[in-house]
Design a protein around this motif. Structure first.
Motif, PDB file in Angstrom:
ATOM      1  N   GLY A   1     -10.870  -1.866  -8.698  1.00  0.00           N
ATOM      2  CA  GLY A   1     -11.155  -2.796  -9.065  1.00  0.00           C
ATOM      3  C   GLY A   1     -10.182  -3.079 -10.108  1.00  0.00           C
ATOM      4  O   GLY A   1      -9.591  -2.452 -10.868  1.00  0.00           O
ATOM      5  N   TRP A   2      -9.920  -5.110 -10.491  1.00  0.00           N
ATOM      6  CA  TRP A   2      -9.066  -5.323 -11.177  1.00  0.00           C
ATOM      7  C   TRP A   2      -9.833  -5.623 -12.536  1.00  0.00           C
ATOM      8  O   TRP A   2     -10.614  -6.557 -11.756  1.00  0.00           O
ATOM      9  N   PHE A   3      -9.564  -5.905 -13.451  1.00  0.00           N
ATOM     10  CA  PHE A   3     -10.339  -6.593 -14.587  1.00  0.00           C
ATOM     11  C   PHE A   3      -9.425  -6.905 -15.821  1.00  0.00           C
ATOM     12  O   PHE A   3      -8.002  -6.513 -15.687  1.00  0.00           O
ATOM     13  N   ARG A   4      -9.670  -8.298 -16.565  1.00  0.00           N
ATOM     14  CA  ARG A   4      -8.960  -8.940 -16.846  1.00  0.00           C
ATOM     15  C   ARG A   4     -10.057  -8.454 -18.706  1.00  0.00           C
ATOM     16  O   ARG A   4     -11.031  -9.022 -18.751  1.00  0.00           O
ATOM     17  N   GLN A   5      -8.991  -8.352 -19.474  1.00  0.00           N
ATOM     18  CA  GLN A   5      -9.602  -8.933 -20.778  1.00  0.00           C
ATOM     19  C   GLN A   5      -8.878  -9.670 -22.253  1.00  0.00           C
ATOM     20  O   GLN A   5      -7.201  -9.311 -22.099  1.00  0.00           O
ATOM     21  N   VAL A   6      -9.294 -10.836 -22.716  1.00  0.00           N
ATOM     22  CA  VAL A   6      -8.550 -11.042 -23.902  1.00  0.00           C
ATOM     23  C   VAL A   6      -9.233 -11.647 -25.155  1.00  0.00           C
ATOM     24  O   VAL A   6     -10.149 -11.050 -24.753  1.00  0.00           O
ATOM     25  N   PRO A   7      -8.326 -11.103 -26.132  1.00  0.00           N
ATOM     26  CA  PRO A   7      -8.964 -10.679 -27.780  1.00  0.00           C
ATOM     27  C   PRO A   7      -9.416 -11.158 -28.040  1.00  0.00           C
ATOM     28  O   PRO A   7     -10.147 -12.798 -27.863  1.00  0.00           O
ATOM     29  N   GLY A   8     -11.319 -10.739 -28.136  1.00  0.00           N
ATOM     30  CA  GLY A   8     -12.742 -11.440 -28.821  1.00  0.00           C
ATOM     31  C   GLY A   8     -13.449 -11.907 -27.777  1.00  0.00           C
ATOM     32  O   GLY A   8     -14.472 -12.158 -27.700  1.00  0.00           O
ATOM     33  N   LYS A   9     -13.041 -11.492 -26.357  1.00  0.00           N
ATOM     34  CA  LYS A   9     -14.201 -11.908 -25.123  1.00  0.00           C
ATOM     35  C   LYS A   9     -14.202 -11.177 -24.900  1.00  0.00           C
ATOM     36  O   LYS A   9     -13.792  -9.986 -24.226  1.00  0.00           O
ATOM     37  N   GLU A  10     -15.391 -10.938 -23.467  1.00  0.00           N
ATOM     38  CA  GLU A  10     -15.449  -9.115 -22.855  1.00  0.00           C
ATOM     39  C   GLU A  10     -14.947  -9.081 -22.052  1.00  0.00           C
ATOM     40  O   GLU A  10     -13.833 -10.332 -21.179  1.00  0.00           O
ATOM     41  N   ARG A  11     -14.764  -8.141 -21.627  1.00  0.00           N
ATOM     42  CA  ARG A  11     -14.153  -8.207 -19.971  1.00  0.00           C
ATOM     43  C   ARG A  11     -14.101  -8.727 -18.912  1.00  0.00           C
ATOM     44  O   ARG A  11     -15.333  -8.661 -18.985  1.00  0.00           O
ATOM     45  N   GLU A  12     -13.814  -9.549 -18.067  1.00  0.00           N
ATOM     46  CA  GLU A  12     -14.121  -9.771 -17.235  1.00  0.00           C
ATOM     47  C   GLU A  12     -13.789  -9.211 -15.701  1.00  0.00           C
ATOM     48  O   GLU A  12     -12.589  -9.060 -15.729  1.00  0.00           O
ATOM     49  N   PHE A  13     -14.734  -8.800 -14.856  1.00  0.00           N
ATOM     50  CA  PHE A  13     -13.758  -8.386 -13.251  1.00  0.00           C
ATOM     51  C   PHE A  13     -13.111 -10.031 -13.146  1.00  0.00           C
ATOM     52  O   PHE A  13     -13.920 -11.234 -12.651  1.00  0.00           O
ATOM     53  N   VAL A  14     -12.248  -9.068 -11.583  1.00  0.00           N
ATOM     54  CA  VAL A  14     -11.566 -10.548 -11.078  1.00  0.00           C
ATOM     55  C   VAL A  14     -11.604  -9.937  -9.535  1.00  0.00           C
ATOM     56  O   VAL A  14     -11.605 -10.962  -8.896  1.00  0.00           O
ATOM     57  N   ALA A  15     -11.536  -8.834  -9.506  1.00  0.00           N
ATOM     58  CA  ALA A  15     -11.363  -8.322  -7.968  1.00  0.00           C
ATOM     59  C   ALA A  15     -11.788  -7.198  -7.962  1.00  0.00           C
ATOM     60  O   ALA A  15     -11.635  -6.001  -7.988  1.00  0.00           O
ATOM     61  N   ALA A  16     -11.933  -6.814  -6.565  1.00  0.00           N
ATOM     62  CA  ALA A  16     -12.635  -4.949  -6.165  1.00  0.00           C
ATOM     63  C   ALA A  16     -12.317  -5.303  -4.803  1.00  0.00           C
ATOM     64  O   ALA A  16     -12.991  -6.040  -3.708  1.00  0.00           O
ATOM     65  N   LEU A  17     -12.418  -3.243  -4.507  1.00  0.00           N
ATOM     66  CA  LEU A  17     -11.903  -3.615  -3.043  1.00  0.00           C
ATOM     67  C   LEU A  17     -12.407  -2.258  -2.490  1.00  0.00           C
ATOM     68  O   LEU A  17     -12.418  -0.920  -3.250  1.00  0.00           O
ATOM     69  N   ASN A  18     -13.181  -1.940  -1.396  1.00  0.00           N
ATOM     70  CA  ASN A  18     -14.106  -0.695  -1.872  1.00  0.00           C
ATOM     71  C   ASN A  18     -13.113  -0.023  -0.662  1.00  0.00           C
ATOM     72  O   ASN A  18     -12.715  -0.080  -0.460  1.00  0.00           O
ATOM     73  N   TRP A  19     -13.974   1.706  -1.219  1.00  0.00           N
ATOM     74  CA  TRP A  19     -13.162   2.402  -0.713  1.00  0.00           C
ATOM     75  C   TRP A  19     -12.544   3.081   0.400  1.00  0.00           C
ATOM     76  O   TRP A  19     -11.854   3.093   1.082  1.00  0.00           O
ATOM     77  N   ASN A  20     -13.589   2.321   1.783  1.00  0.00           N
ATOM     78  CA  ASN A  20     -13.427   1.861   3.102  1.00  0.00           C
ATOM     79  C   ASN A  20     -12.529   1.329   3.331  1.00  0.00           C
ATOM     80  O   ASN A  20     -12.160   0.934   4.165  1.00  0.00           O
ATOM     81  N   SER A  21     -12.523  -0.369   2.623  1.00  0.00           N
ATOM     82  CA  SER A  21     -11.565  -1.208   2.715  1.00  0.00           C
ATOM     83  C   SER A  21     -12.216  -1.845   3.096  1.00  0.00           C
ATOM     84  O   SER A  21     -11.516  -3.158   3.688  1.00  0.00           O
ATOM     85  N   ILE A  22     -13.421  -1.676   3.606  1.00  0.00           N
ATOM     86  CA  ILE A  22     -14.494  -2.096   3.882  1.00  0.00           C
ATOM     87  C   ILE A  22     -14.467  -3.310   3.368  1.00  0.00           C
ATOM     88  O   ILE A  22     -15.440  -3.232   2.497  1.00  0.00           O
ATOM     89  N   GLY A  23     -14.658  -4.880   2.323  1.00  0.00           N
ATOM     90  CA  GLY A  23     -15.098  -5.891   1.348  1.00  0.00           C
ATOM     91  C   GLY A  23     -14.574  -5.543   0.468  1.00  0.00           C
ATOM     92  O   GLY A  23     -13.983  -4.764   0.113  1.00  0.00           O
ATOM     93  N   THR A  24     -14.488  -6.545   0.253  1.00  0.00           N
ATOM     94  CA  THR A  24     -13.152  -7.669  -1.210  1.00  0.00           C
ATOM     95  C   THR A  24     -13.737  -8.122  -1.965  1.00  0.00           C
ATOM     96  O   THR A  24     -15.219  -9.234  -1.137  1.00  0.00           O
ATOM     97  N   TYR A  25     -13.847  -8.638  -3.405  1.00  0.00           N
ATOM     98  CA  TYR A  25     -15.127  -8.985  -3.981  1.00  0.00           C
ATOM     99  C   TYR A  25     -14.276  -9.611  -5.110  1.00  0.00           C
ATOM    100  O   TYR A  25     -12.908  -9.016  -5.181  1.00  0.00           O
ATOM    101  N   TYR A  26     -14.644 -10.638  -5.002  1.00  0.00           N
ATOM    102  CA  TYR A  26     -13.534 -11.787  -6.530  1.00  0.00           C
ATOM    103  C   TYR A  26     -14.717 -12.375  -7.151  1.00  0.00           C
ATOM    104  O   TYR A  26     -15.366 -13.167  -7.183  1.00  0.00           O
ATOM    105  N   SER A  27     -13.739 -12.477  -8.248  1.00  0.00           N
ATOM    106  CA  SER A  27     -14.832 -13.470  -9.307  1.00  0.00           C
ATOM    107  C   SER A  27     -14.662 -14.592  -8.908  1.00  0.00           C
ATOM    108  O   SER A  27     -13.058 -15.341  -8.237  1.00  0.00           O
ATOM    109  N   ASP A  28     -15.725 -15.862  -9.296  1.00  0.00           N
ATOM    110  CA  ASP A  28     -15.449 -17.629  -8.739  1.00  0.00           C
ATOM    111  C   ASP A  28     -13.634 -17.940  -9.179  1.00  0.00           C
ATOM    112  O   ASP A  28     -13.389 -18.764  -8.492  1.00  0.00           O
TER     113      ASP A  28
END
Length: 123
Positions: free
Chosen positions: A35-62
């Motif tokens: 998974g990839w997340f991102r963080q800006v000072p003063g803000k909560e960590r935000e989900f960006v993208a993820a890939l399942n261990w079996n590479s079946i299924g990817t997920y993205y933030s809007d």
């Protein structure tokens, strides 16, 4: 135990592309969801993208869907994040993470984290 190290961050202009890489050591990354997340000072960590261990299924933030692509490089034991059409709002520290479950889109689902790489997008 798996150890993660990000690379590829930098300073770019709006509309440009960057490719972030997350190199794993200690364990084979393909046995973990990545998974990839991102963080800006003063803000909560935000989900960006993820890939399942079996590479079946990817997920993205809007906010990045259609612009970012997560992928796995089995030969190099890496998970990459291709970021296109970057916007100033994408400026953040980007963190790579590994989880032992599928569908991991929340930070608490990830047990292993890298130190992060800075991405700065100027307007």
């Amino acid at each position: 135990q798996i150890y993660l190290e990000e690379s590829g961050g930098g300073l770019v202009q709006a509309g440009a592309s960057l490719r972030l890489s997350c190199a794993a050591s200690g364990r084979t990354f393909s046995t973990f969801s990545g998974g990839w997340f991102r963080q800006v000072p003063g803000k909560e960590r935000e989900f960006v993208a993820a890939l399942n261990w079996n590479s079946i299924g990817t997920y993205y933030s809007d906010s990045v869907k259609g612009r970012f692509t997560i992928s796995r490089d089995y030969a190099k034991n890496m998970v990459n994040l291709q970021m296109d059409s970057l916007e100033p709002g994408d400026t953040a520290v980007y963190l790579c993470a590994a989880a032992e479950e599928i569908g991991a889109v929340r930070g608490e689902q990830y047990a292993y984290w890298g130190q992060g790489t800075q991405v700065t997008v100027s307007s």
